[in-house]
Design an enzyme around this catalytic site. Sequence first.
Site, PDB file in Angstrom:
ATOM      1  N   CYS A  45      -0.053   3.856   2.614  1.00  0.00           N
ATOM      2  CA  CYS A  45       0.353   3.366   3.941  1.00  0.00           C
ATOM      3  C   CYS A  45       1.816   3.714   4.197  1.00  0.00           C
ATOM      4  O   CYS A  45       2.177   4.162   5.287  1.00  0.00           O
ATOM      5  CB  CYS A  45       0.165   1.855   4.051  1.00  0.00           C
ATOM      6  N   CYS A 103       0.835  -1.211   0.000  1.00  0.00           N
ATOM      7  CA  CYS A 103       0.000   0.000   0.000  1.00  0.00           C
ATOM      8  C   CYS A 103       0.872   1.265   0.000  1.00  0.00           C
ATOM      9  O   CYS A 103       1.527   1.568   0.993  1.00  0.00           O
ATOM     10  CB  CYS A 103      -0.914  -0.038   1.219  1.00  0.00           C
TER      11      CYS A 103
END
Length: 104
Positions: free
Chosen positions: A32, A29
């Site tokens: 993230c 991600c």
Amino acid sequence: MLQELNTDTLQELVENNDKVIVQYGATWCGSCRIMKPKMKRLSGEYEGVSFVYVDAEKLPESRKLAQVTNLPTFAAFKSGKLINQSQTNKEEVLKSLIDEIANN
């Protein structure tokens, strides 16, 4: 300090700490990875709040505590209960989530 969980022990951590902010993320991600250093920096700015990173792919039981469906998700726990959560890549949104439990 930002604590990274390696085992599915978030429930225990939330029960044993009054105020907890959790970042749910994953290695694949991009948002993230962008938010993790911001979370780490913010963890040094708030007294009495535990900051935790959970790899949502590896720790499914911890993921269930906030019913995570999108990444990154940030969850605020107080007195063992989920207070609020947000799927965001904006630091301002994360700060307001932290303030929700830190200042009460």
